[in-house]
Design a protein around this motif. Structure first.
Motif, mmCIF file in Angstrom:
data_model
loop_
_atom_site.group_PDB
_atom_site.id
_atom_site.type_symbol
_atom_site.label_atom_id
_atom_site.label_comp_id
_atom_site.label_asym_id
_atom_site.label_seq_id
_atom_site.Cartn_x
_atom_site.Cartn_y
_atom_site.Cartn_z
ATOM 1 N N SER A 640 36.168 36.982 40.795
ATOM 2 C CA SER A 640 36.562 38.086 39.493
ATOM 3 C C SER A 640 37.096 38.667 38.489
ATOM 4 N N THR A 641 38.784 37.116 38.649
ATOM 5 C CA THR A 641 39.194 37.324 37.529
ATOM 6 C C THR A 641 38.822 37.365 35.885
ATOM 7 N N ALA A 642 37.692 35.607 36.090
ATOM 8 C CA ALA A 642 36.919 35.701 35.440
ATOM 9 C C ALA A 642 36.363 36.855 34.706
ATOM 10 N N TYR A 643 35.687 37.591 35.343
ATOM 11 C CA TYR A 643 35.078 38.767 35.651
ATOM 12 C C TYR A 643 35.678 40.135 34.676
ATOM 13 N N LEU A 644 36.907 40.044 35.612
ATOM 14 C CA LEU A 644 37.842 41.114 34.594
ATOM 15 C C LEU A 644 38.157 41.295 33.772
ATOM 16 N N ASN A 645 38.327 39.588 32.794
ATOM 17 C CA ASN A 645 38.712 38.822 31.511
ATOM 18 C C ASN A 645 37.642 39.666 30.701
ATOM 19 N N GLU A 646 35.879 38.806 30.917
ATOM 20 C CA GLU A 646 35.122 39.285 29.765
ATOM 21 C C GLU A 646 35.020 41.106 30.234
ATOM 22 N N MET A 647 35.021 41.697 30.587
ATOM 23 C CA MET A 647 35.673 43.229 30.819
ATOM 24 C C MET A 647 36.414 43.424 29.363
#
Length: 735
Positions: A640-647
């Motif tokens: 989820s954090t990597a996902y947030l980072n890409e957002m």
């Protein structure tokens, strides 16, 4: 001589002709294994078998028989090479969208490929050594087997192990016989379209000049070393012919490729290209002066410099070609890695065939005769040596001149990528009236996301996790979304100042900012309460389809800001996401507030991808306020954090100089699962700790959602809607 020319020229010309056809076929193949893998496997097998048979030559057979036998198997081998190489190169182009990662991929491929050039010259030593083989023709027959089998197995690896998505349902050109026959017209059109892109023309022409000027003189290496340094005595030359190729390849492997990769990242691809080719020119000059009879070791000093020419060429050029393919997709709407790879290598292969003819022309021009000693034809030998050094220099200078205005920088490549991502999001037809499942996946085609570097360990104990949570909260958040409604209340009820002060008292020690969503029905008391606790405030005007209510909200927000109670003014929250108002109305509201407030930043809040889809929002807002929820997109907690980072990074690419604040992100501790996103106490705590670590690591300002559980949200968001708070509905600390 004529037979040599035919063997050198025709199979390679056939390869150059069939490559574009293979590119068309590969780009339009519908298969459960994807577009490329099947052809890579078939080509590997054909090449391996053909290579073994090609070298089964016997002296007792006639010259004509051996010629036609070798010629036939050469044709088969190069057909196999076409089957293999075109889809293989395309696989490299489509592996990454990242500007620098493309260079890394090509660098690794070239690094491994260089080992063939390290090993191949050593065959000269063993083929003519009677302790290894009774004769060179026996050596060729046996070595062909030992070379073909491991190479064929290695060539199969991409087909067997690189995963590809099924293309059975893609809208590709039909691959029937008539269409493939008619594909020559399409290929011609593709050539025209490709060469309309001036950047691609530059890549092809500069590669043509560098690579083929080099190959024209490469076949002269044996003669230059033997006749310039050893007076025509091949036996006396010993290992020096082999060392030239072997050491040059080693220099490329361990010096050139790492340096060019680093230079490309630091200075950009074009500057790295110019620097490396300039170094190669120095190397060619050194070769001219260091070829001294009786001192063959001197030429070794020039090899590291000389190797920068070819050694850097394909690492940079293939990475640049991947960037150009993005430009083509932007222009045509088609993704054609196979076609572009085929056209690029067509330039290389046609030039390679021409280079063979030119090398013979040089030998004829200088009047060289291999039956004569150096002393009898010093002028011819000196002429060969001069061509050997200066002909590649001319090709390199021509290429550098062509590339002088190449302008696909990292910034431009990112802009192109952003436009493509935006187009894909629009074409996907995602309903923006709700927060879309896997929306980020549809925008960026992300695969294999992993945890972010500052995340806590997956197997962290509950005690350690609670300690990490308390530490993160106690160190103060940048901001918290303020939840003013208690159990039994909803957004239609008026709030009291006492209730707001009581809730503000709970959260004040743990944050520097608060965010509110409305400026009426008691919400207008929130900024004053925040000021009394020393907090800054981001205050919103709730905007919906009700024009009268919108006007009241906006006037209240303006009034609060003019009183000095608002640090950031927000006009609307996820209005586009709910599909309640057209963009034009939102922009008019923003203009109205900006005109009234001169010293207060004004923005609009919505899901991150709305800013990618609507650049006009970026233009009108003083600050970009984005909501980012990996949970609502069905992302697993571990990613989820990597996902947030890409957002965040997606919006950053289109934001220009505008500041970005994440105005909402969070994770529920109870409720229904959303694909891989699982609400739980452990996951909610992990997300809080990981996100706060990430925000500090990246220097990103975030407002965590939310302060308190609010039961009324069950009606809008289901059972998870009421479980996003750090504190529960009774203002008790949950963790």
């Amino acid at each position: 001589g004529l037979m040599w020319g035919m063997i050198y020229l025709f199979p390679r010309l056939l390869d150059a002709i069939t490559d574009p056809i293979m590119g068309f076929i590969s780009d339009n193949t519908k298969s459960r294994w994807g577009r490329r893998r099947v052809y890579v496997l078939i080509g590997s097998i054909i090449m391996g078998v053909a290579y073994i048979f090609m070298w089964q030559l016997f002296k007792e057979n006639s010259l004509e028989y051996n010629f036609w036998y070798f010629f036939f198997w050469s044709i088969i081998f190069y057909l196999g090479l076409t089957f293999f190489s075109v889809p293989y190169v395309a696989m490299g182009y489509e592996m990454s969208d990242d500007f620098h990662e493309r260079t890394n991929i090509m660098a690794v491929a070239q690094w491994i490929g260089q080992w063939a050039w390290v090993i191949a010259p050593l065959f000269w030593l063993i083929m003519y050594d009677p302790e290894w083989f009774p004769s060179a023709d026996v050596a060729a027959r046996e070595l062909a087997i030992w070379v073909a089998i491991p190479c064929a197995i290695c060539a199969m690896i991409p087909a067997l192990f690189i995963k590809s998505e099924s293309t059975l349902n893609e809208d590709y050109e039909p691959l029937n016989l008539s269409n493939i026959g008619g594909s020559l017209t399409k290929i011609r059109d593709s050539f025209k379209e490709a060469f309309k892109i001036k950047e691609f023309r530059k890549l092809c022409l500069s590669t043509f000049f560098i690579f083929n000027a080099f190959n024209t003189v490469a076949s002269l290496t044996f003669f230059v070393i033997v006749y310039k340094l050893f007076n025509g005595d091949a036996g006396a030359s010993g290992v020096w012919v082999s060392l030239f190729g072997c050491l040059g390849a080693l220099g490329t492997t361990f010096i050139v490729i790492p340096i060019v990769t680093a230079l490309s990242k630091k200075l950009g691809k074009k500057k790295a290209f110019m620097i490396c080719q300039s170094i190669s020119i120095l190397g060619y000059l050194m070769l001219y002066f260091l070829f001294i009879p009786g001192k063959p070791w001197l030429y070794i000093l020039a090899l590291p410099f000389f190797s920068f020419g070819i050694g850097s060429l394909f690492t940079i050029m293939m990475s640049m070609t991947a960037d150009v393919i993005d430009i083509d997709e932007l222009n045509t709407g088609k993704r054609r890695e196979g076609t572009f790879g085929a056209i690029y290598w067509w330039m290389v292969k046609v030039g390679y065939a021409i280079a063979g003819a030119l090398s013979g022309g040089i030998i004829w021009l200088v009047g060289f005769d291999s039956d004569l000693a150096t002393i009898e034809q010093q002028g011819a030998v000196d002429g060969l040596h001069a061509f050997f050094c200066f002909f590649p220099m001319l090709g390199t200078l021509a290429a550098m001149f062509i590339m002088r205005n190449y302008d696909v920088t990292e910034k431009r490549a990112s802009e192109i990528r952003s436009q493509l991502d935006k187009r894909k999001s629009l074409n996907n037809g995602v309903n923006t009236s709700f927060y879309g499942l896997n929306k980020l996946e549809s925008l960026m085609s992300l695969k294999g996301k992993s945890s972010y570097l500052t995340d806590v360990k997956d197997d962290i104990s509950l005690y350690e996790l609670k300690s990490a949570f308390q530490k993160s909260l106690s160190s103060k958040l940048h901001g918290i979304c303020f939840s003013p409604y208690r159990e039994g209340q909803n957004v239609n009820q008026r709030l009291s100042g006492t209730q707001i002060d009581e809730r503000m008292e709970v959260i004040a020690p743990y944050t520097s900012w608060i965010r509110s969503f409305s400026s009426r029905n008691g919400n207008e008391l929130i900024p004053l309460s925040a000021r009394s606790k020393g907090l800054k405030s981001m205050i919103g005007a709730w905007v919906s389809g009700n024009e009268a209510q919108n006007n009241l909200e906006i006037e209240s927000l303006i009034d609060l800001a003019k009183k000095g109670q608002v640090d950031i003014a927000v006009v609307g929250n996820e209005v586009l996401l709910r599909d309640e108002l057209p963009m034009e109305v939102i922009i008019d509201y923003l203009k109205r507030v900006k005109k009234a407030l001169f010293n207060t930043p004004v923005g609009y809040v919505d899901a991150y991808y709305q800013f990618v889809d609507h650049p006009e929002l970026i233009e009108i807002c003083d600050v970009l306020l984005i909501n980012c929820y990996p949970f609502w997109e069905g992302c697993a907690i571990g990613k989820s954090t990597a996902y947030l980072n890409e957002m965040y990074e997606m919006v950053k690419q289109v934001a220009g100089e505008k500041p970005i604040i994440i105005t909402e992100t969070g994770w529920p501790n109870e409720g229904s699962e959303n694909l891989e996103a699982v609400p739980s106490m452990i996951n909610a705590m992990k997300y809080f700790v990981n996100v706060t670590n990430w925000s500090k690591d990246k220097g990103v300002e975030i407002f965590y959602f939310s302060s308190f559980d609010e039961s009324w949200k069950v009606h809008q968001e289901g059972d998870v809607g009421a479980r996003w708070g750090i504190w529960d509905k009774d203002e008790n600390f949950k963790y």
